[in-house]
Design an enzyme around this catalytic site. Structure first.
Site, PDB file in Angstrom:
ATOM      1  CB  CYS A   2      -0.783   0.058   1.184  1.00 26.93           C
ATOM      2  SG  CYS A   2      -1.761  -1.735   1.349  1.00 26.93           S
ATOM      3  NE  ARG A  27       3.922   1.529  -1.053  1.00 30.96           N
ATOM      4  CZ  ARG A  27       5.101   1.658  -1.049  1.00 30.96           C
ATOM      5  NH1 ARG A  27       6.030   1.161  -2.457  1.00 30.96           N
ATOM      6  NH2 ARG A  27       5.212   0.238  -0.680  1.00 30.96           N
ATOM      7  CD1 TRP A  75      -2.726  -4.020  -5.290  1.00 30.55           C
ATOM      8  CD2 TRP A  75      -1.967  -5.652  -3.633  1.00 30.55           C
ATOM      9  NE1 TRP A  75      -2.398  -5.254  -5.401  1.00 30.55           N
ATOM     10  CE2 TRP A  75      -1.433  -6.691  -4.911  1.00 30.55           C
ATOM     11  CE3 TRP A  75      -1.199  -5.858  -2.695  1.00 30.55           C
ATOM     12  CZ2 TRP A  75      -0.931  -7.669  -5.261  1.00 30.55           C
ATOM     13  CZ3 TRP A  75      -0.769  -7.351  -3.145  1.00 30.55           C
ATOM     14  CH2 TRP A  75      -0.846  -7.929  -3.873  1.00 30.55           C
ATOM     15  CG  ASN A 101       3.122  -0.963   2.570  1.00 33.37           C
ATOM     16  OD1 ASN A 101       2.643  -1.835   2.413  1.00 33.37           O
ATOM     17  ND2 ASN A 101       4.477  -0.426   2.301  1.00 33.37           N
ATOM     18  N   GLY A 102       2.005  -3.018   4.801  1.00 36.22           N
ATOM     19  CA  GLY A 102       2.257  -4.134   5.530  1.00 36.22           C
ATOM     20  C   GLY A 102       0.719  -5.212   6.156  1.00 36.22           C
ATOM     21  CD  GLU A 482       8.315 -16.116 -18.660  1.00 35.46           C
ATOM     22  OE1 GLU A 482       7.310 -15.777 -19.016  1.00 35.46           O
ATOM     23  OE2 GLU A 482       7.655 -15.013 -18.008  1.00 35.46           O
ATOM     24  CE  LYS A 486       8.021 -11.081 -19.922  1.00 36.80           C
ATOM     25  NZ  LYS A 486       7.110 -12.387 -19.487  1.00 36.80           N
ATOM     26  CD  GLU A 489       6.057  -9.410 -22.881  1.00 37.41           C
ATOM     27  OE1 GLU A 489       6.387 -10.613 -22.077  1.00 37.41           O
ATOM     28  OE2 GLU A 489       4.506  -9.972 -22.736  1.00 37.41           O
ATOM     29  CG  HIS A 505      11.561 -34.602 -33.163  1.00 39.17           C
ATOM     30  ND1 HIS A 505      11.554 -35.395 -33.661  1.00 39.17           N
ATOM     31  CD2 HIS A 505      12.306 -34.901 -32.332  1.00 39.17           C
ATOM     32  CE1 HIS A 505      11.807 -36.818 -33.292  1.00 39.17           C
ATOM     33  NE2 HIS A 505      12.033 -36.325 -31.781  1.00 39.17           N
ATOM     34  CE  LYS A 601       1.186  -6.019 -15.671  1.00 38.13           C
ATOM     35  NZ  LYS A 601       2.314  -7.042 -15.687  1.00 38.13           N
TER      36      LYS A 601
HETATM   37  C1  F6R Z   1       3.552 -11.742 -20.726  1.00 36.33           C
HETATM   38  C2  F6R Z   1       2.471 -10.927 -19.814  1.00 36.33           C
HETATM   39  C3  F6R Z   1       1.592 -11.514 -20.806  1.00 36.33           C
HETATM   40  C4  F6R Z   1      -0.109 -11.853 -19.753  1.00 36.33           C
HETATM   41  C5  F6R Z   1      -1.362 -13.466 -19.475  1.00 36.33           C
HETATM   42  C6  F6R Z   1      -2.262 -13.459 -18.999  1.00 36.33           C
HETATM   43  O1  F6R Z   1       4.288 -11.087 -19.708  1.00 36.33           O
HETATM   44  O2  F6R Z   1       2.104 -10.148 -18.855  1.00 36.33           O
HETATM   45  O3  F6R Z   1       2.206 -13.307 -20.697  1.00 36.33           O
HETATM   46  O4  F6R Z   1       0.711 -13.333 -18.242  1.00 36.33           O
HETATM   47  O5  F6R Z   1      -1.743 -12.148 -20.829  1.00 36.33           O
HETATM   48  O6  F6R Z   1      -2.326 -12.485 -18.104  1.00 36.33           O
HETATM   49  P1  F6R Z   1      -2.737 -12.497 -16.041  1.00 36.33           P
HETATM   50  O7  F6R Z   1      -1.074 -12.993 -15.791  1.00 36.33           O
HETATM   51  O8  F6R Z   1      -3.037 -10.923 -15.474  1.00 36.33           O
HETATM   52  O9  F6R Z   1      -3.508 -14.070 -16.045  1.00 36.33           O
END
Ligand code: F6R
Length: 606
Positions: A2, A27, A75, A101-102, A482, A486, A489, A505, A601
């Site tokens: 928070c 936060r 949060w 916060n905590g 992964e 990364k 993207e 293959h 996001k």
């Molecule tokens: C990659 C990324 C996405 C999310 C995906 C699922 O860096 O952020 O691949 O992992 O959109 O999102 P959540 O976990 O919020 O369901």
């Protein structure tokens, strides 16, 4: 996580607190509130939702020109993100108001103790317990400073708190233990806050508070004390030269980099209250739920990769058969569910449309759903039968980093929990993993700077590649996926993650000097197999970076050696190496790291 702020000075406090909270909104932003003294009464105004909700509410209140106050953006950890759980919280007398916060780990026993003494509670928060404990302490301990110190000595856990008292208008007390808190020193005004941007518009002179310190501010003075002994502590005033934007990033160039470096803290937070020294895992969220006979993990993107990784632990420790499904596929299949099956929906945001749809589909069939989420009160968290929070704190960079780390931590805890319940794990293995987990945050903290340096060098060397192949086996196959995700993207370099054994293959046809391979060649039982896959790549003149451990025989272009822990904890060091390589490549190429093109996001559409 928070954000908190406290102010005493010559300016109208409420607008200043709101402005400060705005810069702390990263936060947490599920509810917010302020407390100030008006007409000799402690006023607390709180609102569910984002800060704008609080602003609208304050617009309709007759806020006077109070010159001091405290504020909070939340949060949620204890209790739903609803108004009655929002901060500030008052004690029963209504004289004290506190923001926090905590997490106070022993809040339940303190709550019972206070209930027995006649205190009542109007929220589910640990904060309301602490503010009442201080009020209780004041009965026997004289001054508020004494009572504050006494109460802090009784709580276990992490906190940064700010406190205001009707009997001392214009004075704010604050303290910290394992949660951030800084003091801002102005002219005729002083501040406390979780982070410097909250007051950077007014002063650049700051005092960094340490764990175990408490502070008293009024408009014209400030003093820091040892919270246990109440002795004054000499502190140095530092002058900040950063601008507001970089300060929010804690001095890091991007949120992504900051979040990668937060991972030791994320692991510690996820373990807090769940794993203790003994051979016990505490997951009260799952109490009364039998370990599933079969587990279906449903997720997207990075969360799907975390699920694939978790499958290995569920199978080998808890002996639970597991399938891991991409949510957008799962939701349109005729999935056959048997009695005793359960679904684990993994989602950082808790709002991903496909994962949510998969969850709703199986719930209609009466299958129990466990949500593994980061965002408290999100749709998946609310609609799951049970929810385990990963407690990573808000993730701002669009590319997920610390959230995945927290998912791996939570999956480790979950597999241990079920393994112990079913008695399928050897006692020695449990002890080894628990002891490895307890030092993991420090091990990672120590390793990160060197991993970062190597990532920078390699990013420059390989940044002209048009395409990359990531290879791994076993636990490192999901990490290879992964690593590729990364890189693509944020740097827009094409990358494919492959199970190393699958290379021959098909993808082997692509190998040439222009098509580098990033191999996960760490010291597990499958190393010899990966080693021979890499011989095949080298035989076709492919360039190879191998993420590896000291002393492993490899003939590759770059051996990137990271410190070795026990399995499966090595993944927690391998993951930031992949993240930092992608980050440094993208940054070197001048890409918009935190907000890559075309991405969002939270993917709330199908
Ligand atoms: C990659 C990324 C996405 C999310 C995906 C699922 O860096 O952020 O691949 O992992 O959109 O999102 P959540 O976990 O919020 O369901």
């Amino acid at each position: 996580m928070c954000g908190i702020i406290g102010y005493s000075g010559h300016r109208p406090a409420v607008p200043l607190l709101l402005k400060g909270l705005k810069s702390l909104e990263y936060r947490g932003y599920d509810s917010a509130g302020v407390a100030y003294i008006q007409n000799k009464a402690m006023e607390v105004i709180r609102a569910e939702g984002k800060l704008s909700q609080l602003e609208s509410k304050l617009d309709s209140c007759n806020v006077s020109i109070a010159l001091s106050g405290i504020g909070h953006t939340r949060w949620a950890t204890h209790g739903l993100p609803v108004e009655h759980n929002a901060h500030p919280h008052k004690d029963n007398s209504g004289h004290l108001a506190m923001v926090h916060n905590g997490i106070i780990e022993n809040f339940q026993e303190l709550r019972e103790e206070l209930l027995a003494k006649g205190h009542t509670f109007s929220s589910e928060t640990d904060t309301e317990v602490l503010v009442n404990l201080i009020a209780e302490g004041r009965k026997d301990n004289g001054t508020l400073l004494d009572a504050f110190s006494w109460a802090l000595g009784r709580v276990e856990g992490s906190f940064a708190v700010a406190l205001t008292d009707l009997n001392e208008p214009g004075v704010i007390y604050a303290a910290r233990q394992s949660s951030p808190l800084v003091l801002g020193v102005g002219v005729g005004e002083n501040f406390v806050a979780s982070d410097i941007p909250a007051f950077l518009a007014y002063t650049r002179d700051v005092v960094f508070l340490e764990d175990g310190e408490m502070v008293r501010i009024d408009a014209n003075s400030w003093a820091v004390y040892n919270a246990a002994t109440r002795e004054a502590v000499d502190k140095k005033v530092d002058h900040i030269t950063w601008d507001v934007q970089s300060a929010q990033k804690g001095g890091y160039k991007h949120f992504m980099l900051k979040e990668i470096f937060e991972q030791p803290r994320v692991i510690a937070d996820c373990l807090t209250g769940r794993v203790n020294g003994s051979k016990e895992i505490m997951l009260p969220e799952l109490e009364g739920l039998e370990p599933p006979k079969r587990l279906h993990i449903v997720a997207c993107g990075t969360s799907f990769h975390a699920g694939l990784w978790g499958m290995h632990l569920m199978e080998s420790w808890a002996k639970i058969p597991v399938s891991v499904e991409i949510a957008s596929e799962f939701r349109y299949r005729d999935i056959i569910m048997d009695p005793g099956d359960a679904v684990l929906a993994i989602s950082q945001s808790g709002e991903t449309a496909d994962t949510l749809a998969g969850l709703r589909m199986v719930k209609e069939q009466g299958v129990p759903v466990i949500g593994l989420c980061n965002v408290v009160g999100s749709s998946i968290a609310r609609e799951s039968d049970r929810v385990v929070y990963t407690q990573a704190g808000p993730e701002i960079s669009v590319a997920s980093t610390k959230a995945m780390c927290s998912q791996l931590t939570a999956l480790t805890i979950l597999a241990l929990y079920w393994g112990l319940q079913k008695g399928t794990m050897a006692g020695q293995d449990v002890e080894q993993v628990l002891s490895g987990l307890s030092s993991l945050p420090q091990d990672l903290e120590k390793a990160l700077p060197a991993i970062h340096e190597t990532a920078k060098d390699l990013a420059r060397e390989y940044s002209s590649a048009r395409s990359f192949l990531y290879l791994g086996r076993g636990l490192y196959y999901p990490l290879a996926l992964e690593g590729a995700l990364k890189l693509k993207e944020i740097s827009y370099i094409h990358a494919e993650g492959y199970a190393a054994g699958e290379m021959k293959h098909g993808p082997i046809a692509l190998i040439d000097p222009e098509f580098p391979t990033f191999a996960m060649a760490l010291n597990d039982g499958l190393f010899p197999k990966v080693q021979s896959n890499l011989v095949e790549v080298k035989a076709r003149n492919g360039r190879v970076i191998a993420l590896t451990h000291e002393g492993l025989p490899l003939e590759v272009d770059t051996s990137w050696v990271i410190p070795e822990l026990i399995e499966p904890l090595n993944s927690f060091l391998a993951l930031p190496a992949l993240q930092l390589f992608a980050y440094e490549t993208a940054d070197y190429l001048g890409k918009d790291v935190d907000q890559p093109r075309n991405l969002a996001k939270s993917v709330t559409v199908e």
